[in-house]
Structure formats: structure tokens, C-alpha cells
Design a protein around this motif. Sequence first.
Motif, PDB file in Angstrom:
ATOM      1  N   VAL A   1       0.844  -1.202   0.000  1.00  0.00           N
ATOM      2  CA  VAL A   1       0.000   0.000   0.000  1.00  0.00           C
ATOM      3  C   VAL A   1       0.875   1.246   0.000  1.00  0.00           C
ATOM      4  CG1 VAL A   1      -1.752   1.287   1.269  1.00  0.00           C
ATOM      5  CG2 VAL A   1      -1.819  -1.213   1.224  1.00  0.00           C
ATOM      6  N   ALA A   2       0.521   2.208  -0.855  1.00  0.00           N
ATOM      7  CA  ALA A   2       1.194   3.505  -0.872  1.00  0.00           C
ATOM      8  C   ALA A   2       0.129   4.581  -0.741  1.00  0.00           C
ATOM      9  CB  ALA A   2       1.993   3.688  -2.159  1.00  0.00           C
ATOM     10  N   LEU A   3       0.194   5.357   0.338  1.00  0.00           N
ATOM     11  CA  LEU A   3      -0.744   6.460   0.561  1.00  0.00           C
ATOM     12  C   LEU A   3       0.013   7.774   0.476  1.00  0.00           C
ATOM     13  CD1 LEU A   3      -2.998   5.239   3.514  1.00  0.00           C
ATOM     14  CD2 LEU A   3      -3.445   5.140   1.072  1.00  0.00           C
ATOM     15  N   GLY A   4      -0.604   8.754  -0.191  1.00  0.00           N
ATOM     16  CA  GLY A   4       0.022  10.052  -0.320  1.00  0.00           C
ATOM     17  C   GLY A   4      -0.848  11.143   0.267  1.00  0.00           C
TER      18      GLY A   4
ATOM     19  N   LEU B   1      -5.760  18.572  -9.888  1.00  0.00           N
ATOM     20  CA  LEU B   1      -4.922  17.574  -9.223  1.00  0.00           C
ATOM     21  C   LEU B   1      -5.232  16.166  -9.677  1.00  0.00           C
ATOM     22  CD1 LEU B   1      -2.748  16.931  -7.135  1.00  0.00           C
ATOM     23  CD2 LEU B   1      -4.521  16.968  -5.368  1.00  0.00           C
ATOM     24  N   ALA B   2      -6.525  15.861  -9.840  1.00  0.00           N
ATOM     25  CA  ALA B   2      -6.901  14.502 -10.251  1.00  0.00           C
ATOM     26  C   ALA B   2      -6.249  14.131 -11.575  1.00  0.00           C
ATOM     27  CB  ALA B   2      -8.422  14.394 -10.357  1.00  0.00           C
ATOM     28  N   GLY B   3      -6.176  15.081 -12.510  1.00  0.00           N
ATOM     29  CA  GLY B   3      -5.533  14.805 -13.790  1.00  0.00           C
ATOM     30  C   GLY B   3      -4.049  14.552 -13.644  1.00  0.00           C
TER      31      GLY B   3
ATOM     32  N   LEU C   1      -0.646   7.465 -11.575  1.00  0.00           N
ATOM     33  CA  LEU C   1      -0.559   6.631 -10.370  1.00  0.00           C
ATOM     34  C   LEU C   1      -1.660   5.591 -10.324  1.00  0.00           C
ATOM     35  CD1 LEU C   1       0.380   9.227  -7.613  1.00  0.00           C
ATOM     36  CD2 LEU C   1       1.811   7.418  -8.543  1.00  0.00           C
ATOM     37  N   GLY C   2      -2.659   5.726 -11.191  1.00  0.00           N
ATOM     38  CA  GLY C   2      -3.726   4.730 -11.259  1.00  0.00           C
ATOM     39  C   GLY C   2      -4.449   4.519  -9.950  1.00  0.00           C
ATOM     40  N   GLY C   3      -4.451   5.511  -9.090  1.00  0.00           N
ATOM     41  CA  GLY C   3      -5.092   5.348  -7.786  1.00  0.00           C
ATOM     42  C   GLY C   3      -6.327   6.217  -7.654  1.00  0.00           C
ATOM     43  N   SER C   4      -6.721   6.473  -6.425  1.00  0.00           N
ATOM     44  CA  SER C   4      -7.902   7.292  -6.161  1.00  0.00           C
ATOM     45  C   SER C   4      -7.514   8.519  -5.346  1.00  0.00           C
ATOM     46  CB  SER C   4      -8.952   6.472  -5.408  1.00  0.00           C
ATOM     47  OG  SER C   4      -8.443   6.005  -4.175  1.00  0.00           O
ATOM     48  N   LEU C   5      -8.361   9.547  -5.438  1.00  0.00           N
ATOM     49  CA  LEU C   5      -8.095  10.804  -4.769  1.00  0.00           C
ATOM     50  C   LEU C   5      -9.292  11.169  -3.895  1.00  0.00           C
ATOM     51  CD1 LEU C   5      -6.224  13.347  -4.551  1.00  0.00           C
ATOM     52  CD2 LEU C   5      -7.560  14.311  -6.438  1.00  0.00           C
TER      53      LEU C   5
ATOM     54  N   VAL D   1      -4.130  10.436  -1.474  1.00  0.00           N
ATOM     55  CA  VAL D   1      -3.927   9.656  -2.697  1.00  0.00           C
ATOM     56  C   VAL D   1      -3.690   8.204  -2.300  1.00  0.00           C
ATOM     57  CG1 VAL D   1      -2.552   9.385  -4.789  1.00  0.00           C
ATOM     58  CG2 VAL D   1      -2.842  11.655  -3.770  1.00  0.00           C
ATOM     59  N   VAL D   2      -4.423   7.284  -2.924  1.00  0.00           N
ATOM     60  CA  VAL D   2      -4.278   5.852  -2.626  1.00  0.00           C
ATOM     61  C   VAL D   2      -3.769   5.148  -3.876  1.00  0.00           C
ATOM     62  CG1 VAL D   2      -5.420   3.749  -1.851  1.00  0.00           C
ATOM     63  CG2 VAL D   2      -6.203   5.979  -1.006  1.00  0.00           C
TER      64      VAL D   2
END
Length: 407
Positions: free
Chosen positions: A203-206, A217-219, A224-228, A238-239
Motif C-alpha cells: 500500500v502507498a498512501l500520499g 490535481l486529479a488529472g 498513479l492509477g489510484g484514487s483521490l 492519494v491511494v
Amino acid sequence: MAVVVGVVGPEDVVQRVIATGPPSGATLLPLSYRHETETVELVEQSQEKVDALLFTGIVPYTIATEAGAVDRPAMYVSYDGATLLRALVELLRLGHNVTQFSIDTLRRSEVLETLIEAKLPTDQIQVLPYRPGLTSDDIVTFHRTARDKHDTKIAISCLGSAFHLLENEMPSVRLVPSRYSIRSTLQALVLTTSGQHVGDAQVALGIVDLPEPDDALAGDLITLGGSLALLPDGRYLVVTTRGLLEQATEQFTRMPLLDHLAARHSTAYVGFGIGRTAAEAEALARRAVGRAGSIGTVAGVVSMSDDVEIVIEPSGDQPAIPRGTESLPLLARRVGLNPATLARMRELTAKNPDGLTTQDVADHLAVQLRTARRVLKRLERAGLADPIATQQHGRTGRPPTIYAIRL
């Protein structure tokens, strides 16, 4: 997700491996060559297709690793004593004299031990162990010399190209790995690769701390192919996974996100935490974003569970670090390396003032080539390393780069 294993070797042996069948959770991709000198090119062309590499013998494996072309889990199938013993039994069945032969690639001790166990004499056996740089022409010359000077009756070769040159000149046998050796090596390789994939899936959380809301920011985070998500304190969460984060940051050496944020905000702090659980990753991310806030107006930090913190600044704000202006621990934190690793690099640089290759670093640190490349990349981005030349010496494939290191 199945592990894709590229099988590298001559076509007939590659097909033997394919016919053995893949272990559970793996698929096999044939990567056949006509001559072992094609190994490096074949490996480099397959990098986007395979997760691991299985070489059908030590010769192609050594050629690829010496050229620095192997950057993922790789193993080779060994030609063990049982393989030799099976060949000798077949020769005896056909009426050949198995007390006088020449053999290449295998270790001398392994050959003699096999013969002693079979109660065969060893005094008229000629052995040429494999070493880096040994070519098929060298092997053919060895067998011819053994025949002419020592009156050997049979040439036994592990190298297909050498065997095809010898088979019309003298009684010759080509060794191929046993199905047991193939199967056991494949299983070990798949387990090793699967274990590495588990690490990539950590797991990488930002946490992104900006002075005002940012609809763009989402763009910026698509790679990262994750969720915001928006946190209660106004910061962004960021996940993603470690593997995707490594890819998007070029192995933690740069963060394009910072350049985008610097163009839109007066301050921007990004902290990523990588952990075995979401709770651990979140705690590390909060520590990382706090650390980023103490570095400058725009900065990023990646924190890991082994107390490693990698500092990343915008691409346009990466000044070289003057020699001697920072202590080793501070320098290590800025570069993103463990202080002990940096200390060992300093030792290696002192011993090799004319420059280092990736292989030199890998050997000294006892790490894989891809890890050594990552170390050199971080030093280069920090202004502490420069590529100055390439190492030729008759190598096949891409010549290794020589780096000048300033520590």
C-alpha cells in the motif's frame, strides 16, 4: 495474476522447457536464439513482456548479466551431475568408451565426483569449466586439442553452437538439462518473482498539502492509477501501490507531480508512505508530508517502513550538492539512500577513482543490477555522479556505462 517467465536459449532446449510445463501461477514465453551472441538483444526486446527470465544454461545467463541486460528476477537451469551420468549411461549402451572424453561448461570437481560415484576412472578426462568471456570457438578449440593431445574419444558439450561444429569431426554428445532441473529451477524462479510482486503491491498512501483547492490535481495523478479523496483538514489523500508509485517516479528519482503543482501554487508539499498495511502507510505519509514542509516551498518525500526517507524536489530545482557541505547522514537523506549504503559507495569510489559500472556497484553492495542502477540514478540526479564513458572490451550488446562518483 500469472507470472510471465521468458525462457531464453537455443530453440530445441527452449522447447524442452516449454514442454515441461509451467508451475502453478505462471506462463512461459519462448525466447529462442540461433546463436548465444543474440542473447542480449533478445533479453532487451522482451523487457515489456516478461516478469522473470529463465536461461537454459549458464552461458546465456552470464552473457546477459555481464552486459547489464538483466533487470528482473533471473535464474539458469544447471547441468548437474545427474545430467552427465544419464549421458554416460546412454554412451555405454551404444558401445562407446566413456573413460576418455572431454567436457565443457561443468565444474571439474562436479565431473570427477560424478565419475567416482559411477566407479569410472578419471585420469583421462579433460574438463573446461565455463568462465565469463568463453566463446563457442574457445570451446571447440578445447575439444579439438583434447582429441589431438590427449587422445580423447568423445566430446561432450553443453553449448549447442559448439556441438554443431564438433559433431561432424568426432563422436560428440550434447548435454541438455534434465526435466527435474528445469522444473525445480522454474518453481524457485516463480516463487522469487511472486515474492517481489507482493512487495510491488504494498500500500502507498500520499498526502498533498496545498494552500488552496486544486481541480486539476486529479488529472496530475492519472499515472498513479489510484484514487483521490479530500481529507477533513483540507489536504488531499492519494491511494495507490508501491509498484505504480515507483513507475510514476522513475524509481523514486523524480516526481512530475511537483512540477505541475509548482506552476500553480506558491507552496506544495507531497508526502507518500509505503507500508504493509493502510494504517502504517498513512502514518508514514503524514510523517513524509511534514518532512516535505521543512525542506522548501515545493517538495516531496517518500517514507518507507525501514526508516528510509527519499527527498524529491521539482526538476527545475535540483542543484548539485557541493562536496563536503553536508554530513553523510544529511546527504544520504537528501539523495534518498541509507547512510550505510552511501558509506559503502564512498569506500567503493575510493578503490575505483577512475569510475564505476552498475555491475561494480551491484557486486560491492551485494544487490541486484536494477537496485544498483537505482543507486547510481539517485546519485546522478543529486549531482554526485556523471556518466563519463562506456566499457567496451569486445562485449556483446549494450556496453555498460562508467560513472564518475564524487563522494
